[in-house]
Every structure is written in C-alpha cells, then in structure tokens.
Design a protein around this motif. Structure first.
Motif, PDB file in Angstrom:
ATOM      1  N   ARG A 199       3.339   1.815  -1.633  1.00 20.21           N
ATOM      2  CA  ARG A 199       3.826   1.907  -3.310  1.00 20.21           C
ATOM      3  C   ARG A 199       2.634   2.239  -4.061  1.00 20.21           C
ATOM      4  O   ARG A 199       2.567   2.379  -5.172  1.00 20.21           O
ATOM      5  CB  ARG A 199       4.525   0.942  -3.848  1.00 20.21           C
ATOM      6  N   ASP A 200       1.366   2.146  -3.419  1.00 15.39           N
ATOM      7  CA  ASP A 200       0.013   2.068  -4.265  1.00 15.39           C
ATOM      8  C   ASP A 200      -0.782   3.301  -3.858  1.00 15.39           C
ATOM      9  O   ASP A 200      -0.098   4.532  -3.480  1.00 15.39           O
ATOM     10  CB  ASP A 200      -0.602   0.840  -4.015  1.00 15.39           C
ATOM     11  N   ASN A 236       6.329   5.572  -8.104  1.00 15.26           N
ATOM     12  CA  ASN A 236       5.744   5.209  -6.892  1.00 15.26           C
ATOM     13  C   ASN A 236       7.035   5.426  -5.795  1.00 15.26           C
ATOM     14  O   ASN A 236       6.789   5.017  -4.718  1.00 15.26           O
ATOM     15  CB  ASN A 236       5.067   4.228  -6.630  1.00 15.26           C
ATOM     16  N   GLU A 242      -0.750  -0.879 -12.994  1.00 17.70           N
ATOM     17  CA  GLU A 242      -1.333  -1.262 -11.870  1.00 17.70           C
ATOM     18  C   GLU A 242      -1.359  -0.441 -10.862  1.00 17.70           C
ATOM     19  O   GLU A 242      -2.087  -0.529  -9.801  1.00 17.70           O
ATOM     20  CB  GLU A 242      -0.542  -2.357 -11.203  1.00 17.70           C
ATOM     21  N   SER A 243      -0.445   0.616 -10.826  1.00 14.08           N
ATOM     22  CA  SER A 243      -0.331   1.530  -9.677  1.00 14.08           C
ATOM     23  C   SER A 243      -1.357   2.537  -9.592  1.00 14.08           C
ATOM     24  O   SER A 243      -1.920   3.350 -10.525  1.00 14.08           O
ATOM     25  CB  SER A 243       0.919   2.072  -9.854  1.00 14.08           C
ATOM     26  N   THR A 244      -2.105   2.903  -8.354  1.00 10.57           N
ATOM     27  CA  THR A 244      -2.777   3.818  -8.210  1.00 10.57           C
ATOM     28  C   THR A 244      -2.431   4.941  -7.331  1.00 10.57           C
ATOM     29  O   THR A 244      -2.915   5.912  -6.986  1.00 10.57           O
ATOM     30  CB  THR A 244      -4.335   3.233  -7.290  1.00 10.57           C
ATOM     31  N   CYS A 245      -1.050   5.062  -7.465  1.00 15.17           N
ATOM     32  CA  CYS A 245      -0.192   6.089  -6.610  1.00 15.17           C
ATOM     33  C   CYS A 245      -0.501   7.504  -7.378  1.00 15.17           C
ATOM     34  O   CYS A 245      -0.171   7.399  -8.827  1.00 15.17           O
ATOM     35  CB  CYS A 245       1.147   5.681  -6.509  1.00 15.17           C
ATOM     36  N   SER A 284       0.701  -1.237  -0.116  1.00 15.20           N
ATOM     37  CA  SER A 284       0.106   0.048   0.012  1.00 15.20           C
ATOM     38  C   SER A 284       0.860   1.213   0.089  1.00 15.20           C
ATOM     39  O   SER A 284       0.485   2.084  -0.375  1.00 15.20           O
ATOM     40  CB  SER A 284      -1.078  -0.154   1.310  1.00 15.20           C
ATOM     41  N   LEU A 326       4.695  -4.005  -8.309  1.00 10.87           N
ATOM     42  CA  LEU A 326       3.486  -3.126  -9.025  1.00 10.87           C
ATOM     43  C   LEU A 326       4.189  -2.358 -10.116  1.00 10.87           C
ATOM     44  O   LEU A 326       4.834  -1.512 -10.132  1.00 10.87           O
ATOM     45  CB  LEU A 326       3.248  -2.208  -7.819  1.00 10.87           C
ATOM     46  N   CYS A 329       0.784   5.871  -0.909  1.00  8.83           N
ATOM     47  CA  CYS A 329       1.966   6.461  -1.424  1.00  8.83           C
ATOM     48  C   CYS A 329       2.091   7.886  -1.127  1.00  8.83           C
ATOM     49  O   CYS A 329       1.267   8.650  -0.953  1.00  8.83           O
ATOM     50  CB  CYS A 329       2.418   6.170  -2.760  1.00  8.83           C
ATOM     51  N   SER A 355       9.107  -4.416  -2.128  1.00 12.09           N
ATOM     52  CA  SER A 355       7.791  -4.811  -1.887  1.00 12.09           C
ATOM     53  C   SER A 355       7.499  -6.107  -1.457  1.00 12.09           C
ATOM     54  O   SER A 355       8.393  -6.910  -2.008  1.00 12.09           O
ATOM     55  CB  SER A 355       6.706  -4.170  -2.671  1.00 12.09           C
TER      56      SER A 355
END
Length: 388
Positions: A134-135, A341, A381-384, A132, A377, A138, A148
């Motif tokens: 990194r996502d 991230n 894929e990342s939501t950061c 989380s 990630l 962040c 991670s």
C-alpha cells in the motif's frame, strides 16, 4: 499438488422479454499454495477452501441482484501447487478475464501485477497485510480488500489509549509474519503516543503443551509489571500458551487474547448475522477474515457493475475509486477505497473469541476527511505514486 481449476456460474435473467443477461462478468480466483512452518498445536487447522468460499458467497450475493438487472457472474478458480510456477497460471487466467481475486504472498502478488497481461487488469489482494503493498511497492492495478497489518495494529493502539493502558510489553515470535506484526505494532504505538517498556523474543522449541505452566512464568517474570502483554504470533504457534501462564496475570492482546481482525464470528450487528448465516449454511464453517476479504472483492465488482451497467475494466475501476462508490459491508458504515493506494477503508473489530469488545475507529479519534483513515496509512504518509 498439481494445478486445479474449478468454474462456477450464477446467471441472473429478467423475467419477460429479456432472454440473455446484458452484462456478463467473469472473475478469476487464483490461489497459490504457500507451505507454512509447523506449529505446536493443530487445534485450529486452516480450512482448505479459505478465501474461495468467501468469493463464492460474494458470487451468490451478486447473482441475487443480477437476476433483476440482467447481469450474470462467473467464477473460475485456479489453485497452483507448491512446486508450480504461478505466473503462467496467472497469465492464462488473465487471458480469460481482467478481474482476478488473489490469494498469494507479497512477492507473487507483485510479480502477477507486473505481468504484461495484467497491465489493464483489476486485481484484488485478499491475503497479504504487508504495508509495502500500500506504500512504496504499490501497483495501480492492485486493490486491497484485506486490511493492512497497520490498520489492525492501529486499532489495538486506539483501544490502549482509550482504556489508558500505557504500560505495554511485547513478546514476538521469529517467523516473518510475527516480525512484520511486531514492526507494525511498534509503528502504531509511536503513532498514538505510546511505547514499549519491555520486549522479548519467543524462540522456544520445547513442547509448550506440556511445559507452559513451568516455562512461561519464568519467561515473563523479568518483564515486571505492565498493563497489557502484546503477543506477535501470527501463525498461532505459541500465543495460546501465554494466556493465564504469565508471571503477572494481565490482559493479553495482539495475535492472541484481544485481537484486531477483519472479521469474526462474534460480529452480529449491522446485518452481519445474516451474512454469517448464509456463509455457514453454504460452507459448514465460520467465515474467516480472508473469506471476508474475498467476499468484499467479489461484492466490490458486483456493486460497480450494478451502478455502471458495464463490464469494462476502466469504467469499473474509475467508479470503484470514485467518491460515488460505497459497499455495504455489514460493519456499520459504508466501505470505500482510498484513491491514493487502493486500500478498502473498513472498520476493524476488536474482539476475543467470545464477544466483540469494540470497533475501531473508536470515539475520539478524529480525522479531517474520514475517521476510517485514522487506521493504516493516511494520504500524507503514503509514498505510493501508482494511483496518481
């Protein structure tokens, strides 16, 4: 245990006319004591100087280059006790330097990153593999030199695929670290087209040092036959008693047996033996993954100072996250940071206690930009959003 403060200074000066270093970088190391639950065995106690020893080795390496360039480096170490509030200590350290290497649990990492004093700082996470961070959770001022959990479990999934070990079962402990590793393992198996044919939870409170030969075969019997037994035991509590005691003798992987790690004493290639020797000579023990992460954080700053001749946080951060930055990390390829991230890209060793078996990413696992991004990630894929 009260707060302890230590300071180390290594100053490199040029011969001749230059009497003082042109650039001085003070780095803070903040360690927050986190009590761990008791485990069945104390055969492998955690070193008291874990992490900080790696930062000190990185300080030494920075000074080696710095003495020729007129750069100096200082390290201030603050250890926060179990009953202390770490935020005042972090704020006080940030008043001295915008560069902090952190050994702290996830919640404390986020609290420190959100301090007003940390707004323009550069923080390095060297102890938490929580995805989380990194996502969605962040922070733009928090970089990650420790891989991670997903990078480690992706590495294991790659070797399962390569070896055609596709009948997999898992035993997971009940501690939060065990559950997080098990969740990450399931995610990685799905990512690489695998799944589990059986799962069990380890909830024994008996002394396995005496009962393993009787209890473990019965516990594993109902898992049937399989290619590999995955163990999620990040506290090193029960996994050692699983090996060679299962109902069916098969390879064990995960937290025990075949493991995916940031660093290991069995890594000797790519100049790693020299780093291992320097660390062992200075600290009289082997370098751990957390030591390596702290070393990499310190060396990241040293490399950025060397290339930019600056100690300005904005200048260093921009360079570290740019395509120009590369860190020689004794892993066979340059290490770089993901600009979406803040995660340090790095190969993951797949090893047991006696030898390196492989290093991920493995051959055949391709990526459109960087094969290291098959681990953990990836950008889509990342939501950061903090690095945008």
């Amino acid at each position: 245990m009260g707060r302890r403060i230590f300071q180390f200074a290594l100053i490199g000066t040029l011969c001749g006319a230059m009497a003082h270093a042109e650039v001085t970088l003070n780095v803070g190391y903040l360690s927050i004591y986190e009590p761990q639950p008791p485990t069945l065995s104390n055969l492998d106690p955690e070193p008291e100087d874990i992490g900080v020893a790696g930062a000190q080795t990185g300080l030494d390496d920075n000074a080696t280059t710095g003495r020729f360039l007129g750069h100096s480096y200082e390290l201030t170490v603050v250890v926060v006790g179990e009953d202390e509030d770490p935020l005042p200590a972090a704020a006080a350290l940030l008043a001295q330097t915008p560069y902090l290497i952190l050994d702290a649990p996830t919640g404390q990492l986020l609290a420190i990153a959100d301090l007003p004093e940390a707004e323009d700082a550069m923080l390095f996470n060297t102890s938490s593999g929580d995805l989380s961070l990194r996502d969605a959770a962040c922070r733009g001022n928090l970089l990650h030199s420790l891989p991670s959990d997903a990078m480690r479990t992706d590495a294991l999934a790659q070797i399962f695929v390569q070896r055609r070990w596709d009948d997999l079962v898992m035993i997971a402990g009940t501690h939060p670290q065990d559950l997080a590793f098990a969740d990450s393992m399931r995610r990685s198996l799905t990512k690489f087209g695998l799944d589990l044919s059986g799962e069990k939870t380890w909830a024994f409170d008996a002394d396995m040092r005496r009962a393993a030969a009787q209890e473990v075969p019965l516990f594993t019997q109902e898992l049937g036959d399989y290619d590999v037994l995955i163990v999620a035991d990040e506290l090193q509590d029960f996994g050692r008693y699983i090996l060679y005691n299962m109902w069916r003798p098969r390879p064990v992987a995960g937290s025990e047996g075949l493991t995916a790690v940031t660093w290991s004493p069995v890594i000797e290639q790519w100049g790693a033996a020299q780093l291992q020797s320097r660390f062992e000579e200075a600290h009289q023990r082997d370098m751990t993954s957390q030591d390596y992460a702290a070393w990499a954080a310190m060396r990241t700053l040293g490399e950025a100072v060397t290339r930019t001749n600056s100690s300005d946080p904005t200048v260093l951060r921009d360079y570290i996250l740019s395509d120009e930055f590369e860190l020689a990390g004794f892993k066979g390829r340059p290490l770089t940071y993901r600009d979406w991230n803040g995660q340090l890209r790095q190969p993951i060793a797949i090893a047991h206690t006696r030898a390196l078996v492989a290093q991920a990413p493995l051959d055949g696992f391709l990526h459109q930009t960087n094969e290291l991004d098959t681990l953990g990630l990836d950008r889509p894929e990342s939501t950061c959003e903090a690095f945008q």
